[in-house]
Scaffold this active site. Sequence first.
Site, PDB file in Angstrom:
ATOM      1  N   ASP A 135       0.846  -1.185   0.000  1.00 14.88           N
ATOM      2  CA  ASP A 135       0.000   0.000   0.000  1.00 14.88           C
ATOM      3  C   ASP A 135       0.889   1.245   0.000  1.00 14.88           C
ATOM      4  O   ASP A 135       1.567   1.519   0.992  1.00 14.88           O
ATOM      5  CB  ASP A 135      -0.904  -0.036   1.235  1.00 14.88           C
ATOM      6  CG  ASP A 135      -1.959   1.054   1.201  1.00 14.88           C
ATOM      7  OD1 ASP A 135      -1.738   2.095   0.531  1.00 14.88           O
ATOM      8  OD2 ASP A 135      -3.007   0.877   1.833  1.00 14.88           O
ATOM      9  N   GLY A 184     -11.791   5.337 -10.805  1.00 17.46           N
ATOM     10  CA  GLY A 184     -12.805   4.465 -11.391  1.00 17.46           C
ATOM     11  C   GLY A 184     -13.525   5.210 -12.489  1.00 17.46           C
ATOM     12  O   GLY A 184     -13.074   6.273 -12.905  1.00 17.46           O
ATOM     13  N   SER A 207      -4.803  13.882 -15.435  1.00 18.08           N
ATOM     14  CA  SER A 207      -6.036  13.533 -16.138  1.00 18.08           C
ATOM     15  C   SER A 207      -6.694  14.736 -16.805  1.00 18.08           C
ATOM     16  O   SER A 207      -6.541  15.880 -16.352  1.00 18.08           O
ATOM     17  CB  SER A 207      -7.007  12.956 -15.107  1.00 18.08           C
ATOM     18  OG  SER A 207      -8.305  12.878 -15.631  1.00 18.08           O
ATOM     19  N   TYR A 243     -11.619  14.370  -7.756  1.00 20.95           N
ATOM     20  CA  TYR A 243     -10.572  13.588  -8.433  1.00 20.95           C
ATOM     21  C   TYR A 243      -9.691  14.510  -9.268  1.00 20.95           C
ATOM     22  O   TYR A 243      -8.465  14.432  -9.238  1.00 20.95           O
ATOM     23  CB  TYR A 243     -11.259  12.521  -9.301  1.00 20.95           C
ATOM     24  CG  TYR A 243     -10.372  11.808 -10.301  1.00 20.95           C
ATOM     25  CD1 TYR A 243      -9.524  10.779  -9.895  1.00 20.95           C
ATOM     26  CD2 TYR A 243     -10.406  12.142 -11.664  1.00 20.95           C
ATOM     27  CE1 TYR A 243      -8.731  10.110 -10.820  1.00 20.95           C
ATOM     28  CE2 TYR A 243      -9.619  11.479 -12.583  1.00 20.95           C
ATOM     29  CZ  TYR A 243      -8.783  10.463 -12.160  1.00 20.95           C
ATOM     30  OH  TYR A 243      -7.994   9.805 -13.078  1.00 20.95           O
ATOM     31  N   LYS A 287      -5.640  15.659  -8.812  1.00 24.86           N
ATOM     32  CA  LYS A 287      -4.665  15.512  -9.903  1.00 24.86           C
ATOM     33  C   LYS A 287      -3.917  16.834 -10.114  1.00 24.86           C
ATOM     34  O   LYS A 287      -2.702  16.838 -10.320  1.00 24.86           O
ATOM     35  CB  LYS A 287      -5.374  15.107 -11.208  1.00 24.86           C
ATOM     36  CG  LYS A 287      -5.864  13.678 -11.227  1.00 24.86           C
ATOM     37  CD  LYS A 287      -4.719  12.710 -11.422  1.00 24.86           C
ATOM     38  CE  LYS A 287      -5.173  11.279 -11.579  1.00 24.86           C
ATOM     39  NZ  LYS A 287      -4.093  10.307 -11.347  1.00 24.86           N
ATOM     40  N   ASN A 307      -9.423   9.512 -21.168  1.00 24.75           N
ATOM     41  CA  ASN A 307     -10.179   8.269 -21.407  1.00 24.75           C
ATOM     42  C   ASN A 307      -9.396   7.196 -22.158  1.00 24.75           C
ATOM     43  O   ASN A 307      -9.604   6.995 -23.357  1.00 24.75           O
ATOM     44  CB  ASN A 307     -11.450   8.570 -22.212  1.00 24.75           C
ATOM     45  CG  ASN A 307     -12.495   9.256 -21.378  1.00 24.75           C
ATOM     46  OD1 ASN A 307     -12.688   8.930 -20.214  1.00 24.75           O
ATOM     47  ND2 ASN A 307     -13.151  10.235 -21.958  1.00 24.75           N
ATOM     48  N   GLN A 352     -23.736  13.915 -24.787  1.00 27.49           N
ATOM     49  CA  GLN A 352     -22.461  14.387 -24.249  1.00 27.49           C
ATOM     50  C   GLN A 352     -21.328  13.797 -25.116  1.00 27.49           C
ATOM     51  O   GLN A 352     -21.429  12.667 -25.578  1.00 27.49           O
ATOM     52  CB  GLN A 352     -22.301  14.023 -22.756  1.00 27.49           C
ATOM     53  CG  GLN A 352     -22.285  12.551 -22.395  1.00 27.49           C
ATOM     54  CD  GLN A 352     -23.672  11.952 -22.176  1.00 27.49           C
ATOM     55  OE1 GLN A 352     -24.640  12.349 -22.812  1.00 27.49           O
ATOM     56  NE2 GLN A 352     -23.763  10.961 -21.312  1.00 27.49           N
ATOM     57  N   THR A 353     -20.293  14.592 -25.343  1.00 31.66           N
ATOM     58  CA  THR A 353     -19.212  14.141 -26.236  1.00 31.66           C
ATOM     59  C   THR A 353     -17.962  13.771 -25.444  1.00 31.66           C
ATOM     60  O   THR A 353     -17.689  14.317 -24.376  1.00 31.66           O
ATOM     61  CB  THR A 353     -18.829  15.246 -27.241  1.00 31.66           C
ATOM     62  OG1 THR A 353     -18.555  16.451 -26.518  1.00 31.66           O
ATOM     63  CG2 THR A 353     -19.931  15.494 -28.247  1.00 31.66           C
ATOM     64  N   ARG A 354     -17.195  12.842 -26.016  1.00 33.58           N
ATOM     65  CA  ARG A 354     -15.928  12.411 -25.417  1.00 33.58           C
ATOM     66  C   ARG A 354     -15.009  11.919 -26.543  1.00 33.58           C
ATOM     67  O   ARG A 354     -15.458  11.619 -27.650  1.00 33.58           O
ATOM     68  CB  ARG A 354     -16.141  11.223 -24.460  1.00 33.58           C
ATOM     69  CG  ARG A 354     -16.875  11.546 -23.171  1.00 33.58           C
ATOM     70  CD  ARG A 354     -16.052  12.420 -22.240  1.00 33.58           C
ATOM     71  NE  ARG A 354     -16.738  12.622 -20.971  1.00 33.58           N
ATOM     72  CZ  ARG A 354     -17.707  13.503 -20.754  1.00 33.58           C
ATOM     73  NH1 ARG A 354     -18.141  14.266 -21.741  1.00 33.58           N
ATOM     74  NH2 ARG A 354     -18.241  13.627 -19.556  1.00 33.58           N
TER      75      ARG A 354
HETATM   76  P1  NAD Z   1      -6.452   1.472 -12.404  1.00 31.31           P
HETATM   77  O1  NAD Z   1      -7.426   1.720 -11.302  1.00 31.31           O
HETATM   78  O2  NAD Z   1      -6.589   0.222 -13.189  1.00 31.31           O
HETATM   79  O3  NAD Z   1      -4.953   1.536 -11.838  1.00 31.31           O
HETATM   80  C1  NAD Z   1      -4.599   2.201 -10.679  1.00 31.31           C
HETATM   81  C2  NAD Z   1      -3.903   1.194  -9.793  1.00 31.31           C
HETATM   82  O4  NAD Z   1      -3.487   1.854  -8.590  1.00 31.31           O
HETATM   83  C3  NAD Z   1      -4.811   0.014  -9.380  1.00 31.31           C
HETATM   84  O5  NAD Z   1      -4.248  -1.218  -9.763  1.00 31.31           O
HETATM   85  C4  NAD Z   1      -4.883   0.153  -7.877  1.00 31.31           C
HETATM   86  O6  NAD Z   1      -4.939  -1.104  -7.191  1.00 31.31           O
HETATM   87  C5  NAD Z   1      -3.579   0.895  -7.574  1.00 31.31           C
HETATM   88  N1  NAD Z   1      -3.656   1.513  -6.261  1.00 31.31           N
HETATM   89  C6  NAD Z   1      -4.681   2.233  -5.734  1.00 31.31           C
HETATM   90  N2  NAD Z   1      -4.407   2.582  -4.490  1.00 31.31           N
HETATM   91  C7  NAD Z   1      -3.171   2.089  -4.212  1.00 31.31           C
HETATM   92  C8  NAD Z   1      -2.358   2.117  -3.055  1.00 31.31           C
HETATM   93  N3  NAD Z   1      -2.764   2.724  -1.941  1.00 31.31           N
HETATM   94  N4  NAD Z   1      -1.145   1.505  -3.106  1.00 31.31           N
HETATM   95  C9  NAD Z   1      -0.743   0.861  -4.231  1.00 31.31           C
HETATM   96  N5  NAD Z   1      -1.484   0.797  -5.347  1.00 31.31           N
HETATM   97  C10 NAD Z   1      -2.686   1.400  -5.331  1.00 31.31           C
HETATM   98  O7  NAD Z   1      -6.510   2.742 -13.339  1.00 31.31           O
HETATM   99  P2  NAD Z   1      -5.812   3.031 -14.737  1.00 31.31           P
HETATM  100  O8  NAD Z   1      -6.882   3.270 -15.715  1.00 31.31           O
HETATM  101  O9  NAD Z   1      -4.776   2.019 -15.044  1.00 31.31           O
HETATM  102  O10 NAD Z   1      -5.139   4.443 -14.442  1.00 31.31           O
HETATM  103  C11 NAD Z   1      -3.757   4.606 -14.143  1.00 31.31           C
HETATM  104  C12 NAD Z   1      -3.487   6.067 -13.826  1.00 31.31           C
HETATM  105  O11 NAD Z   1      -3.856   6.883 -14.927  1.00 31.31           O
HETATM  106  C13 NAD Z   1      -4.274   6.600 -12.627  1.00 31.31           C
HETATM  107  O12 NAD Z   1      -3.471   7.483 -11.899  1.00 31.31           O
HETATM  108  C14 NAD Z   1      -5.410   7.351 -13.253  1.00 31.31           C
HETATM  109  O13 NAD Z   1      -5.893   8.366 -12.417  1.00 31.31           O
HETATM  110  C15 NAD Z   1      -4.746   7.904 -14.508  1.00 31.31           C
HETATM  111  N6  NAD Z   1      -5.728   8.183 -15.562  1.00 31.31           N
HETATM  112  C16 NAD Z   1      -6.344   7.165 -16.211  1.00 31.31           C
HETATM  113  C17 NAD Z   1      -7.281   7.443 -17.196  1.00 31.31           C
HETATM  114  C18 NAD Z   1      -7.977   6.346 -17.935  1.00 31.31           C
HETATM  115  O14 NAD Z   1      -8.765   6.656 -18.804  1.00 31.31           O
HETATM  116  N7  NAD Z   1      -7.735   5.082 -17.663  1.00 31.31           N
HETATM  117  C19 NAD Z   1      -7.577   8.776 -17.525  1.00 31.31           C
HETATM  118  C20 NAD Z   1      -6.939   9.794 -16.840  1.00 31.31           C
HETATM  119  C21 NAD Z   1      -5.984   9.487 -15.868  1.00 31.31           C
END
Ligand code: NAD
Length: 324
Positions: free
Chosen positions: A50, A76, A118, A149, A153, A178, A218-220
Amino acid sequence: MKTALVLGGGGFIGNHLVTRLKKEGFWVRAVDIKRPEYSETLADEFIIGDLRDQKICESVFDQPFDEVYQLAADMGGAGYIFSGEHDADVVHNSAQINLNVAHYGNIAKIKKLFYSSSACIYPQHNQLDPENPNCAEASAYPAAPDSEYGWEKLFSERMYLSYHRNYGMNVRIARFHNIFGPEGAWTGGRDKAPAAVCRKVAEAADGGEVEVWGDGRQTRSFLFIDECLEGVRRLMDSDFMGPVNIGSDEMVTINELVEMTAEIAEKKLTLKHIPGALGVRGRNSDNKLIEEKLGWKPHFSLKDGMAIMYTWVQEQVEKAKAGK
Ligand code: NAD
C-alpha cells in the site's frame, strides 16, 4: 540494463506498461495493492504493498531507478468518481500516495518520474458546449475542475513541478483522456464508457435495448491503450516536461459510441436513456501541444480500438455467464 519502477503496476494501464517496458528490455519492479486481474505480470519483481504507507513507499524506493511511472490512484469510471460518494477517499488516498512518492523518490535520487494526471483537471466552464470543448493545456487555469478527483490531480501535478523547481526532480506529466482497451475494468462500477458500452451491447439480445446515461449527446474522445503507452514512452524520452494531453481528438457522442459498438457486434439495438452520473457535457483532447513538442500524436481510429475492445469484453461476458 535500465531499471523502471511502475507504481500501480497491477492496474489497467500499469500492467500494459510493464509489458511494454519488458519488451523494451527494462528491468521492472511493479508495486500495487493487487495483482493484475486478467493476466500474469511480466514484471521482474511484483510487490504487493500500500503506497499510502510511508514505510512501504520508502522500501520500494531502495535504489535510484532510471524511470519511475506513478500510476497508482484511487480511481474508477464516472459512477465512482462523479457520484460524490467517494470524494473523501479519492482525494485522501491518491494525495497520500503522491506525497509519499515525491518524498521518497526524491530521497532515492530517481533519475526521472512520470506522473499520470487527467483530463478531469480542465475547468468545467470550458466543457459546457458538447461541440466545442476547450482542453488546451493552458486552459487549466484559473482552475475549476468538476470533480475532487480532478482537483487532486491538479494538486499533485503542482507538487511534482515543485519538486522539479526546488529539488531538481526530473519529471514528466501527461493528462490522460479516457484510455481504454482489453484488461481494464469492464463491470462492477469502476468500468468506464467504452467497457460499459461493450458490456451492455454484448449482454443485449439482437433487437433489444441498451441503457445510456443521460441523453447520450455528451461528447468524449477515447484513446486506445497502445497509443497511450507510445505517447508516455515518447514523452519520457523527450526533453519536454509537460503537462501535455495524451488523448485522441476523434470526438464522438456517447450515442455514436453505442451505435458504433452495435455495428461492430452486428446487432440492431434501441437506445434507452436513463439518469446516471455524467461528468462534463463535452470533452476532447487538444493535440496541438503534443504534436508540436513530440512531433507525434495518436492516430489509431476509435472503431479499430472498439473492435478489439468488444471482442475482449464479449469473452469476459461469456466467461461470467458460464461461471468461469
Ligand atoms: P487502475 O485503477 O486500473 O490503476 C490504478 C492502480 O493503482 C490500481 O491497480 C490500484 O490497485 C492501484 N492503487 C490504488 N491505491 C493504491 C495504493 N494505496 N497503493 C498501491 N497501489 C494502489 O486505473 P488506470 O486506468 O490504469 O489508471 C492509471 C493512472 O492513470 C491513474 O493514476 C489514473 O488516475 C490515470 N488516468 C487514467 C485514465 C484512464 O482513462 N484510464 C484517464 C486519466 C488518468
